[in-house]
Scaffold this motif. Structure first.
Motif, PDB file in Angstrom:
ATOM      1  N   GLY A  92       0.812  -1.215   0.000  1.00 61.39           N
ATOM      2  CA  GLY A  92       0.000   0.000   0.000  1.00 61.39           C
ATOM      3  C   GLY A  92       0.840   1.257   0.000  1.00 61.39           C
ATOM      4  O   GLY A  92       0.611   2.176  -0.789  1.00 61.39           O
ATOM      5  N   ALA A  93       1.839   1.299   0.867  1.00 61.79           N
ATOM      6  CA  ALA A  93       2.693   2.485   0.987  1.00 61.79           C
ATOM      7  C   ALA A  93       3.512   2.715  -0.284  1.00 61.79           C
ATOM      8  O   ALA A  93       3.684   3.853  -0.732  1.00 61.79           O
ATOM      9  CB  ALA A  93       3.612   2.352   2.197  1.00 61.79           C
TER      10      ALA A  93
ATOM     11  N   LYS B 299       2.428   6.797  -6.760  1.00 59.31           N
ATOM     12  CA  LYS B 299       1.408   7.721  -7.249  1.00 59.31           C
ATOM     13  C   LYS B 299       1.832   9.162  -7.028  1.00 59.31           C
ATOM     14  O   LYS B 299       1.575  10.046  -7.857  1.00 59.31           O
ATOM     15  CB  LYS B 299       0.085   7.455  -6.498  1.00 59.31           C
ATOM     16  CG  LYS B 299      -1.072   8.369  -6.899  1.00 59.31           C
ATOM     17  CD  LYS B 299      -1.571   8.066  -8.297  1.00 59.31           C
ATOM     18  CE  LYS B 299      -2.822   8.872  -8.618  1.00 59.31           C
ATOM     19  NZ  LYS B 299      -3.355   8.578  -9.959  1.00 59.31           N
ATOM     20  N   MET B 300       2.547   9.421  -5.916  1.00 58.37           N
ATOM     21  CA  MET B 300       2.988  10.771  -5.578  1.00 58.37           C
ATOM     22  C   MET B 300       4.296  11.137  -6.274  1.00 58.37           C
ATOM     23  O   MET B 300       4.792  12.255  -6.122  1.00 58.37           O
ATOM     24  CB  MET B 300       3.165  10.887  -4.057  1.00 58.37           C
ATOM     25  CG  MET B 300       1.863  10.730  -3.289  1.00 58.37           C
ATOM     26  SD  MET B 300       2.137  10.679  -1.490  1.00 58.37           S
ATOM     27  CE  MET B 300       2.779  12.323  -1.199  1.00 58.37           C
ATOM     28  N   GLY B 301       4.872  10.182  -7.023  1.00 62.67           N
ATOM     29  CA  GLY B 301       6.081  10.468  -7.771  1.00 62.67           C
ATOM     30  C   GLY B 301       7.357  10.420  -6.954  1.00 62.67           C
ATOM     31  O   GLY B 301       8.377  10.991  -7.338  1.00 62.67           O
TER      32      GLY B 301
ATOM     33  N   GLU C 270       3.814   4.319 -16.304  1.00 65.34           N
ATOM     34  CA  GLU C 270       2.447   4.498 -16.786  1.00 65.34           C
ATOM     35  C   GLU C 270       1.430   3.911 -15.809  1.00 65.34           C
ATOM     36  O   GLU C 270       0.280   4.339 -15.759  1.00 65.34           O
ATOM     37  CB  GLU C 270       2.298   3.831 -18.162  1.00 65.34           C
ATOM     38  CG  GLU C 270       3.167   4.484 -19.244  1.00 65.34           C
ATOM     39  CD  GLU C 270       3.006   3.789 -20.584  1.00 65.34           C
ATOM     40  OE1 GLU C 270       2.256   2.784 -20.634  1.00 65.34           O
ATOM     41  OE2 GLU C 270       3.602   4.244 -21.564  1.00 65.34           O
ATOM     42  N   GLU C 271       1.847   2.919 -15.011  1.00 63.76           N
ATOM     43  CA  GLU C 271       0.919   2.296 -14.068  1.00 63.76           C
ATOM     44  C   GLU C 271       0.529   3.257 -12.956  1.00 63.76           C
ATOM     45  O   GLU C 271      -0.538   3.127 -12.361  1.00 63.76           O
ATOM     46  CB  GLU C 271       1.552   1.042 -13.459  1.00 63.76           C
ATOM     47  CG  GLU C 271       1.801  -0.072 -14.472  1.00 63.76           C
ATOM     48  CD  GLU C 271       2.412  -1.290 -13.813  1.00 63.76           C
ATOM     49  OE1 GLU C 271       2.594  -1.262 -12.576  1.00 63.76           O
ATOM     50  OE2 GLU C 271       2.680  -2.263 -14.512  1.00 63.76           O
TER      51      GLU C 271
ATOM     52  N   ILE D  92      -3.260   4.114 -10.409  1.00 63.70           N
ATOM     53  CA  ILE D  92      -3.328   3.746  -8.993  1.00 63.70           C
ATOM     54  C   ILE D  92      -4.381   4.585  -8.288  1.00 63.70           C
ATOM     55  O   ILE D  92      -4.385   5.812  -8.383  1.00 63.70           O
ATOM     56  CB  ILE D  92      -1.954   3.943  -8.305  1.00 63.70           C
ATOM     57  CG1 ILE D  92      -0.934   2.958  -8.872  1.00 63.70           C
ATOM     58  CG2 ILE D  92      -2.084   3.759  -6.792  1.00 63.70           C
ATOM     59  CD1 ILE D  92       0.467   3.155  -8.332  1.00 63.70           C
ATOM     60  N   LYS D  93      -5.298   3.917  -7.558  1.00 60.64           N
ATOM     61  CA  LYS D  93      -6.308   4.603  -6.765  1.00 60.64           C
ATOM     62  C   LYS D  93      -5.808   4.690  -5.327  1.00 60.64           C
ATOM     63  O   LYS D  93      -5.534   3.673  -4.693  1.00 60.64           O
ATOM     64  CB  LYS D  93      -7.635   3.864  -6.848  1.00 60.64           C
ATOM     65  CG  LYS D  93      -8.227   3.848  -8.259  1.00 60.64           C
ATOM     66  CD  LYS D  93      -9.569   3.150  -8.297  1.00 60.64           C
ATOM     67  CE  LYS D  93     -10.154   3.162  -9.706  1.00 60.64           C
ATOM     68  NZ  LYS D  93     -11.461   2.462  -9.767  1.00 60.64           N
ATOM     69  N   VAL D  94      -5.708   5.911  -4.829  1.00 61.72           N
ATOM     70  CA  VAL D  94      -5.078   6.147  -3.534  1.00 61.72           C
ATOM     71  C   VAL D  94      -5.890   5.572  -2.367  1.00 61.72           C
ATOM     72  O   VAL D  94      -5.337   4.928  -1.467  1.00 61.72           O
ATOM     73  CB  VAL D  94      -4.845   7.659  -3.306  1.00 61.72           C
ATOM     74  CG1 VAL D  94      -4.300   7.909  -1.898  1.00 61.72           C
ATOM     75  CG2 VAL D  94      -3.877   8.194  -4.348  1.00 61.72           C
TER      76      VAL D  94
END
Length: 320
Positions: A23-24, A30-32, A162-163, A167-169
């Motif tokens: 998860g982390a 997602k946050m780059g 690209e993935e 991603i749904k946070v």
């Protein structure tokens, strides 16, 4: 019944750590946040979460023999068994330049902890890791993490994933929370059942921490590194071990001794010396040939590491 509870506790710990890391890591992606930072911090912290849970709970309950034994035992297990088994399954290719500083940090903080733990042996007080020592360890932990982040910024990675866009946070946040819950509850179950088993078998708390608890809480590191090696991700395998060993000392013992000062048994001096010795052995093996930029840990060296761990385990059982 206690043995069943011990197994259930370990399952909760391992799966909880697994959920937390997944998860982390997804949230970070997602946050780059750069992959290097994720590997050295989130993954290492995640695989060290079982040790943190058990040592913190043990410290709160006053069972500091388990707390200090757990960290020492886990670091010895990580160094010998995790890297040993990984190199037995597949040649472990280590690029020397990126890991020199991590090995140096690992060795230095182990020596610092030895000095903190054996003030009396060194003629400077009692053999106690005090709250002040814990604060120093936590400051060093924060400094180490800051160093990692700054180094990553100075050496930015060029990577387009690209993935990450898909991603749904929220689901990942929920998975992370579930993972933390598993770690906390699993840690409580392991501490309670391990203590009862120790009493019934006449074992000391430090022996339980060095063996049963240490091996159980190090399973995430073992699984992570083995999978990484099989996927040819050698840097992750080694980085996971070095990062986990560092956080075990700085974060886990920092938090534990900050909650409740840890009285250190004189017999643990040999375990400290053994940990320092195998760390120096690992450094010698990897950096012996200075001209080569890479070192391959072979199957023979892996067997040597595992054999050393077996011999050490026999020694501490006989010592008890």
């Amino acid at each position: 019944m206690n043995y069943i509870l011990l197994i259930v506790g370990f399952v909760l710990l391992i799966k909880g750590a697994d959920f937390f890391v997944d998860g982390a890591a997804a949230i970070a992606k997602k946050m780059g946040i750069p992959a290097m930072v994720v590997g050295l911090t989130i993954v290492s912290l995640g695989t060290s979460a079982p040790e943190l849970a058990i040592s913190t709970i043990s410290s709160i309950q006053g069972n500091n023999g388990i707390a200090i034994g757990n960290v020492l035992g886990s670091n010895i297990f990580n160094t010998l068994v995790v890297l040993g088994v990984s190199s037995i399954l597949a040649p472990l290719i280590i690029k020397k330049a990126p890991v020199v500083k991590d090995f140096a940090v690992n060795l230095i903080i182990t020596l610092i902890l030895f000095v903190m733990a054996f003030d009396g042996l060194l003629g400077a007080g009692e053999d106690i890791i005090s709250r002040g020592d814990g604060i120093i360890l936590l400051i060093l932990c924060i400094s180490y993490m800051a160093y990692i982040v700054i180094s990553a910024r100075n050496n930015p990675e060029v990577c387009v994933d690209e993935e990450a866009a898909n991603i749904k946070v929220l689901p990942k946040v929920i998975i992370s929370i579930v993972g933390v819950a598993g770690i906390v509850f699993g840690g409580q179950i392991v501490v309670d059942s391990a203590k009862e088993i120790a009493l019934s078998l006449g074992m000391s708390e430090k022996l339980v921490g060095l063996t049963i608890v240490a091996i159980g809480t190090s399973l995430p590191e073992l699984v992570t590194s083995v999978v990484a090696v099989l996927k040819k991700e050698n840097d992750i395998a080694l980085g996971n071990v070095l990062g986990s060993n560092t956080f075990n000392i700085l974060l886990i013992l920092g938090v534990s001794s900050g909650i409740n000062p840890i009285a250190v048994s004189p017999s643990l001096a040999m375990d400290f010396i053994f940990l320092i010795g195998i760390t120096l052995l690992m450094i010698g093996i990897i950096f012996f040939n200075r001209k080569s930029q890479e070192k391959v840990l072979s199957k023979k060296e892996g067997i040597l590491f595992v054999a050393l761990y077996i011999a050490y385990t026999v020694y501490i059982i006989m010592r008890n």
